[in-house]
Design an enzyme around this catalytic site. Structure first.
Site, PDB file in Angstrom:
ATOM      1  N   GLY A 158    -108.450 -63.098  12.621  1.00  0.00           N
ATOM      2  CA  GLY A 158    -109.210 -63.827  11.610  1.00  0.00           C
ATOM      3  C   GLY A 158    -110.708 -63.748  11.846  1.00  0.00           C
ATOM      4  N   TYR A 200     -90.199 -80.252   4.065  1.00  0.00           N
ATOM      5  CA  TYR A 200     -91.592 -79.803   4.117  1.00  0.00           C
ATOM      6  C   TYR A 200     -92.605 -80.848   3.662  1.00  0.00           C
ATOM      7  CZ  TYR A 200     -95.594 -76.634   3.628  1.00  0.00           C
ATOM      8  OH  TYR A 200     -96.811 -76.017   3.740  1.00  0.00           O
TER       9      TYR A 200
END
Length: 320
Positions: free
Chosen positions: A38, A194
């Site tokens: 990243g 979730y």
């Protein structure tokens, strides 16, 4: 909290107001090669820029290779002699992680530093290419697999050069907000379970547990590599793309606690380069100072279970 607000340095001599350039002043990284996942934007790019400025050979690993090449050019514009290489890496794909490790191997370079920096946050429920919940897959499992694949090269480099290797996992204070059991092993990819905030916290807890368990394993082997985790601080970067309005409102209400990007990259750069941390492993750092984690993050049994669970996920995906 007082130090965070005021920027007053801690025991290390640095604090929340310190920048990546401040904490690496006078350090020569000429003989070091570092991989930064990243590294094309945000604090990853600032980390890459400062390490390149200190003469390290920086490998920017990024999903968007065009953005990585643009990041490389921005560094070379300021430091014409900088050594920067870009390679494609999509941490949400174990095939991509494997391809990256093979491509890096063809460069025939040493590897002194691995910075597991990339991540996603608060995204809607989705599965990775390998059928694993996306935040866990990207933030933890991709980095877990990448680290495993690169570890032999790091060991070889540390042994042949006598230079200590350093691995840093970027975690977050968000590791405090996770599921009650810490890691929801039995429901890791269950959409009904979730919660985007808790799933992010789970992945950040996993980053610390991974670092701590790897640190213990390397120490038992007598390997000259340290492993630590860091919280970079609150910084408005692309990480907030799934919750931009919410985060802007939060920043408005808590503006005094937020850092700019150079400050956000400081703790990472401190942990991977500062000579004062030679031989120091298995710790968590905030504002360039050691900081206490949650009790779950210090749970050795949980760390071992996560390690075995991650290995089993890799086996299931045909990557063991």
């Amino acid at each position: 909290m007082f130090r965070l607000i005021t920027g007053i340095p801690g025991p290390s001599g640095f604090g929340s107001a310190s920048t990546a350039e401040n904490v690496t002043e006078g350090i020569d990284a000429t003989n070091l090669t570092a991989i930064i996942t990243g590294g094309a934007s945000g604090i990853g790019l600032e980390t890459a820029r400062v390490l390149a400025k200190r003469n390290a050979h920086v490998i920017i690993a990024a999903r968007n290779i065009e953005a990585a090449n643009a990041a490389k050019q921005s560094i070379l514009k300021d430091y014409t002699k900088a050594k920067v290489t870009t390679l494609k890496l999509d941490l949400a794909s174990l095939d991509s992680v494997e391809a990256f490790s093979h491509e890096f191997a063809t460069l025939n370079l040493p590897l002194n530093i691995l910075i597991n920096n990339a991540g996603i946050m608060f995204c809607p429920f989705q599965l990775s290419q390998d059928g694993i919940e996306m935040q866990f897959a990207t933030n933890h499992l991709g980095h877990f697999y990448l680290t495993n694949l690169l570890l032999d090269k790091m060991k070889e480099t540390a042994k042949s050069t006598g230079i200590e290797g350093r691995i840093v996992n970027l975690s977050s204070v968000a590791h405090l907000l996770t599921y009650p059991e810490g890691i929801a092993f039995e429901q890791i990819s269950d959409q009904k379970k979730y919660d985007d905030k808790k799933a992010y916290g789970q992945s950040k807890l996993a980053n610390i547990l991974h670092a701590n368990e790897l640190s213990r394993r390397l120490e038992s082997e007598g390997v000259n590599i340290t492993v630590n985790s860091v919280h970079p601080g609150l910084i408005m970067t692309n990480l907030f793309r799934y919750s931009g309005i919410l985060m802007k409102m939060l920043k408005l209400a808590t503006h005094i606690l937020w850092k700019n990007v150079p400050q956000g990259a400081a703790t990472t750069c401190y942990v991977v380069l500062h000579p004062g941390l030679k031989g120091v492993s298995g710790n968590y750092y905030v504002d360039c100072n050691e900081f206490k984690t949650s009790s779950l993050a210090r749970d050795e049994a949980l760390a071992k279970r996560l390690w075995d669970f991650s290995c089993n996920l890799l086996k299931t995906a045909g990557k063991a």
